[in-house]
Design an enzyme around this catalytic site. Structure first.
Site, PDB file in Angstrom:
ATOM      1  N   TYR A  51     -14.925   0.511  -7.489  1.00 61.34           N
ATOM      2  CA  TYR A  51     -16.215   1.192  -7.405  1.00 61.34           C
ATOM      3  C   TYR A  51     -17.012   0.998  -8.696  1.00 61.34           C
ATOM      4  O   TYR A  51     -18.207   1.270  -8.730  1.00 61.34           O
ATOM      5  CB  TYR A  51     -16.000   2.674  -7.115  1.00 61.34           C
ATOM      6  CG  TYR A  51     -15.176   2.889  -5.860  1.00 61.34           C
ATOM      7  CD1 TYR A  51     -15.760   2.797  -4.597  1.00 61.34           C
ATOM      8  CD2 TYR A  51     -13.802   3.114  -5.925  1.00 61.34           C
ATOM      9  CE1 TYR A  51     -15.004   2.938  -3.449  1.00 61.34           C
ATOM     10  CE2 TYR A  51     -13.037   3.263  -4.782  1.00 61.34           C
ATOM     11  CZ  TYR A  51     -13.646   3.171  -3.544  1.00 61.34           C
ATOM     12  OH  TYR A  51     -12.886   3.295  -2.405  1.00 61.34           O
ATOM     13  N   ARG A 103     -10.946   9.510   1.099  1.00 61.57           N
ATOM     14  CA  ARG A 103     -10.906  10.140   2.419  1.00 61.57           C
ATOM     15  C   ARG A 103     -12.081  11.091   2.616  1.00 61.57           C
ATOM     16  O   ARG A 103     -12.582  11.243   3.724  1.00 61.57           O
ATOM     17  CB  ARG A 103      -9.563  10.846   2.609  1.00 61.57           C
ATOM     18  CG  ARG A 103      -8.422   9.836   2.762  1.00 61.57           C
ATOM     19  CD  ARG A 103      -7.053  10.468   2.807  1.00 61.57           C
ATOM     20  NE  ARG A 103      -6.019   9.429   2.889  1.00 61.57           N
ATOM     21  CZ  ARG A 103      -4.761   9.592   2.546  1.00 61.57           C
ATOM     22  NH1 ARG A 103      -4.349  10.774   2.081  1.00 61.57           N
ATOM     23  NH2 ARG A 103      -3.901   8.597   2.647  1.00 61.57           N
ATOM     24  N   LYS A 140       0.855  -1.181   0.000  1.00 60.81           N
ATOM     25  CA  LYS A 140       0.000   0.000   0.000  1.00 60.81           C
ATOM     26  C   LYS A 140       0.889   1.228   0.000  1.00 60.81           C
ATOM     27  O   LYS A 140       1.662   1.462   0.936  1.00 60.81           O
ATOM     28  CB  LYS A 140      -0.914   0.020   1.222  1.00 60.81           C
ATOM     29  CG  LYS A 140      -1.890   1.206   1.250  1.00 60.81           C
ATOM     30  CD  LYS A 140      -2.782   1.133   2.472  1.00 60.81           C
ATOM     31  CE  LYS A 140      -3.761   2.297   2.513  1.00 60.81           C
ATOM     32  NZ  LYS A 140      -4.632   2.242   3.708  1.00 60.81           N
ATOM     33  N   SER A 158     -10.141   5.194  -5.486  1.00 58.76           N
ATOM     34  CA  SER A 158     -11.077   6.289  -5.748  1.00 58.76           C
ATOM     35  C   SER A 158     -10.551   7.269  -6.784  1.00 58.76           C
ATOM     36  O   SER A 158     -11.305   7.728  -7.644  1.00 58.76           O
ATOM     37  CB  SER A 158     -11.392   7.017  -4.446  1.00 58.76           C
ATOM     38  OG  SER A 158     -10.209   7.497  -3.825  1.00 58.76           O
ATOM     39  N   LYS A 208       0.944  10.087   5.737  1.00 60.58           N
ATOM     40  CA  LYS A 208       1.077   8.685   6.128  1.00 60.58           C
ATOM     41  C   LYS A 208       2.361   8.054   5.597  1.00 60.58           C
ATOM     42  O   LYS A 208       2.462   6.824   5.475  1.00 60.58           O
ATOM     43  CB  LYS A 208      -0.153   7.904   5.648  1.00 60.58           C
ATOM     44  CG  LYS A 208      -1.468   8.465   6.204  1.00 60.58           C
ATOM     45  CD  LYS A 208      -2.654   7.555   5.924  1.00 60.58           C
ATOM     46  CE  LYS A 208      -3.924   8.105   6.568  1.00 60.58           C
ATOM     47  NZ  LYS A 208      -5.079   7.193   6.465  1.00 60.58           N
ATOM     48  N   GLU A 260       7.627  -6.749   1.948  1.00 63.83           N
ATOM     49  CA  GLU A 260       6.371  -6.604   2.691  1.00 63.83           C
ATOM     50  C   GLU A 260       5.447  -7.800   2.439  1.00 63.83           C
ATOM     51  O   GLU A 260       4.834  -8.339   3.370  1.00 63.83           O
ATOM     52  CB  GLU A 260       5.660  -5.311   2.278  1.00 63.83           C
ATOM     53  CG  GLU A 260       6.308  -4.032   2.782  1.00 63.83           C
ATOM     54  CD  GLU A 260       5.872  -3.699   4.204  1.00 63.83           C
ATOM     55  OE1 GLU A 260       5.172  -4.518   4.836  1.00 63.83           O
ATOM     56  OE2 GLU A 260       6.244  -2.609   4.677  1.00 63.83           O
ATOM     57  N   LYS A 273      -2.156  -1.524  -3.700  1.00 60.07           N
ATOM     58  CA  LYS A 273      -3.015  -0.339  -3.686  1.00 60.07           C
ATOM     59  C   LYS A 273      -2.145   0.914  -3.798  1.00 60.07           C
ATOM     60  O   LYS A 273      -1.215   1.064  -3.006  1.00 60.07           O
ATOM     61  CB  LYS A 273      -3.820  -0.303  -2.375  1.00 60.07           C
ATOM     62  CG  LYS A 273      -4.805   0.857  -2.275  1.00 60.07           C
ATOM     63  CD  LYS A 273      -5.562   0.824  -0.949  1.00 60.07           C
ATOM     64  CE  LYS A 273      -6.545   1.987  -0.870  1.00 60.07           C
ATOM     65  NZ  LYS A 273      -7.272   2.018   0.411  1.00 60.07           N
TER      66      LYS A 273
END
Length: 332
Positions: free
Chosen positions: A321, A212, A202, A282, A225, A241, A256
């Site tokens: 989506y 968000r 990610k 998104s 982040k 990871e 992602k």
């Protein structure tokens, strides 16, 4: 070894492109509704919805309407849905205890959906950002996101979601060691069959911004982040990871965002030969919708091509989506 082929004119690759039936017959990558997971945003209330301004066509739904959406998804052949809560400001705290409240919004929605539509999979995110005053995925202590104290909270959230009936848990927090902590807790509590789809790669991406807004965490976020989400310049790190998450008990892994990271999807699939998913996030969705609204792209063709590209790169499934729209197009 390169493919063996005759020389022109004995070889004419266009022969296989001349008719729709021929193109279908030799197509290497096929997208179906089985490949899709539909993210849905949940709000409190009864029989109402709210549009997400930065995501045309996407709405936040009350639980009763989310149940109807799940019923529609099952009829379309969509494999699973993922639920995200729009958390009221009064429920956000520095200690994030609403995350493991058995009666929080997503847990109530999960129970309602599994009762009404037991045949569809329900996925929930494991992260603290919807419940955190600071908008971060982990606890903020002395101005920093604290890894190990956050794990204790994530375990509590994991068990509450499993008890609510979630089929798949998606740790999206990017705290080190969270998959091992979750898997140990699930096994210890008897939830042997709950799947973990870790957000293994990610990235600290700008493509998350509309999301968000949709969950109401953007305005709360203090700082960024980048201390826990991955640097977009890194590729080898994604392998490390992913190796850690698989060794700790993840059943599936996720990349992602999706489209800007097709190379990462390919590397993970080739290296680990495990189920690999992508989140068609998104920002990817909103760019296509905005371009289509302005007449710059054929929206349906751009949607289908982008999803097929993710599948071709190595995805076993895609969170998008576009799921209901794409499933309808596939049925047409």
């Amino acid at each position: 070894m390169p493919p063996i082929t005759a020389a022109y004119p004995h070889a004419r690759p266009r022969r296989l492109r001349q008719a729709p039936w021929a193109r279908r017959m030799v197509r290497e990558t096929t997208l179906t509704a089985d490949d899709l997971i539909w993210p849905i945003f949940i709000i409190e209330g009864k029989d109402r919805s709210e549009p997400v301004q930065s995501m045309p066509g996407v709405e936040r739904l009350t639980i009763d309407r989310a149940v109807r959406a799940a019923e529609d998804a099952a009829k379309l052949g969509i494999s699973a849905i993922e639920l995200f809560p729009y958390t009221e400001e009064s429920l956000k705290t520095a200690t994030c205890e609403e995350a493991w409240n058995p009666e929080n919004l997503v847990n109530r929605a999960t129970r309602a959906i599994k009762k009404a539509v037991p045949e569809i999979g329900v996925m929930l995110d494991v992260a603290l950002d919807p419940y955190n005053l600071d908008g971060h995925d982990g606890l903020v202590i002395d101005g920093k996101v604290a890894n190990d104290p956050s794990l204790e909270c994530l375990v509590r959230q994991t068990l509450a979601q499993a008890e609510a009936g979630a089929d798949i848990l998606g740790p999206s927090d990017m705290m080190d060691g969270r998959v091992a902590a979750m898997r140990g807790a699930l096994e210890g509590a008897g939830f042997h069959d709950v799947l973990i789809m870790s957000y293994a790669a990610k990235y600290a991406s700008c493509f998350f911004s509309p999301f968000r807004e949709a969950v109401g965490s953007g305005g709360a976020l203090k700082g960024d982040k980048k201390t826990y989400q991955m640097d977009p310049g890194n590729s080898d790190e994604a392998l490390r990871e992913t190796a850690m998450d698989l060794a700790e008990g993840s059943d599936m892994v996720m990349v992602k965002p999706g489209l800007p990271y097709l190379d990462i999807i390919r590397r993970l699939k080739q290296e680990f030969a495990c189920p690999v998913f992508a989140y068609n996030v998104s920002g990817e969705y909103s760019m296509i919708k905005a371009a289509a609204a302005n007449g710059w792209l054929d929206g349906e063709r751009a949607m289908m091509e982008s999803l097929q590209c993710l599948k071709r790169a190595g995805c076993d499934g895609i969170l998008t989506y576009f799921a209901p729209e794409a499933a309808r197009a596939l049925k047409a």
